[in-house]
Design a protein around this motif. Sequence first.
Motif, PDB file in Angstrom:
ATOM      1  N   GLN A  13      -1.053   1.431   1.409  1.00  0.00           N
ATOM      2  CA  GLN A  13      -0.480   1.820   0.121  1.00  0.00           C
ATOM      3  C   GLN A  13      -1.616   2.105  -0.848  1.00  0.00           C
ATOM      4  N   ILE A  14      -1.448   3.129  -1.687  1.00  0.00           N
ATOM      5  CA  ILE A  14      -2.495   3.527  -2.622  1.00  0.00           C
ATOM      6  C   ILE A  14      -2.043   3.301  -4.064  1.00  0.00           C
ATOM      7  N   TRP A  15      -2.907   2.665  -4.831  1.00  0.00           N
ATOM      8  CA  TRP A  15      -2.712   2.498  -6.265  1.00  0.00           C
ATOM      9  C   TRP A  15      -3.857   3.196  -7.000  1.00  0.00           C
ATOM     10  N   ILE A  16      -3.630   3.524  -8.259  1.00  0.00           N
ATOM     11  CA  ILE A  16      -4.699   3.998  -9.130  1.00  0.00           C
ATOM     12  C   ILE A  16      -4.621   3.210 -10.427  1.00  0.00           C
ATOM     13  N   ASN A  17      -5.703   2.521 -10.740  1.00  0.00           N
ATOM     14  CA  ASN A  17      -5.783   1.692 -11.947  1.00  0.00           C
ATOM     15  C   ASN A  17      -4.595   0.741 -12.082  1.00  0.00           C
ATOM     16  N   GLY A  18      -4.230   0.094 -10.980  1.00  0.00           N
ATOM     17  CA  GLY A  18      -3.178  -0.909 -11.027  1.00  0.00           C
ATOM     18  C   GLY A  18      -1.766  -0.381 -10.951  1.00  0.00           C
ATOM     19  N   THR A  19      -1.604   0.940 -10.793  1.00  0.00           N
ATOM     20  CA  THR A  19      -0.272   1.546 -10.720  1.00  0.00           C
ATOM     21  C   THR A  19      -0.035   2.127  -9.338  1.00  0.00           C
TER      22      THR A  19
END
Length: 353
Positions: free
Chosen positions: A175-181
């Motif tokens: 799973q990929i997040w960016i800046n906690g999202t």
Amino acid sequence: MKIQRMGKMTAVLGVSAILLSGCGLFGPEKEVSSIDAPPLSEVTVELPGAATDADDSLAVQGPEGVQETWERTVYLADANGYVVPVSLSLPKVEGPAKQVLSYMVKGGPVESMLNSGFSAILPEGTQVKGLLIKDGVATVDFSKEFKTYEEKDEKRILNAVTRALTEFGNVKTVQIWINGTPLKEMPAASTPITQLDRQLGVNLELAEGAVPGNTTSVTVYFQGQLDDARTYFVPVTRLIPTTQNVAKATVEELIKGPKQDSQLFSSLLRTTKVLDVKQEKDLVTVNLSGDILKYDDGKDASPDALESLVLSLTESTGAKQVQLLVEGKPLTSDVHDFSKPVARPVHVNSMSF
């Protein structure tokens, strides 16, 4: 002329479990898991926002203060744009999964290790802010720089991240997040990413006669040319007409070779016949015609052909071992001994520039 390979085939009998614990993206966690091949897999658990490049300085020292190293598989782009596994000797640090991703960033530490044949895939400046492996799922939190890529590179980035993390035996999905999202789709081409795993393939192509939506995927390992003396293996996921015999189809596609306009090649002669292929649980047995021995003045089988067979079959079928037969007899020679089943090589494309 014989072409030197970049890696060596190794029979793998097993690997011990490595157990680590710590704090993760969602608070304190303790992970305990048994680990199957490929080896050198372990739990990487880090705090969000705290796992910057500085954390990689937590190097593991040997008994005399010497920096220890280990072989790790990163995914890079070759000169033809294919996503390729590359085994590098990296400093031994805490948090190996994060380290692997950091060596896939443009402008990062991998740049000093490569020549003109390969390049990093992840956007320059990308940092891994957090990484948690739990219940077979690796959740990686990238910095905002991860979004700064061209649309044409989107699938390659997804392929590279997914396959690099699933090289660890305790990771099945990503799973990929960016800046906690959490991301539901990629920023440029809106590719859905609710669940990423190796079933998505790599360097995807549609076989002749295959109809989208009515296909079976097989991943075969062709070869690319690095220079006059060295070749490397390239995984290609080919969508073929639906079949129930994935093992046989894998060997047949490997013999067919790359598409006509491809820069890749196969070391298996196209005259090689598939006499029989069967899978029993974790063992695939392949019986080929004598044409596979028409290497080195007709005396032996090509080492690259043998390795590509084992890589392709273990990847496509999920089997752990392969038994190679020639005209019904185990393949043996002064160079190769396949009298017993062999496992997938531990390292693919070991680099030595």
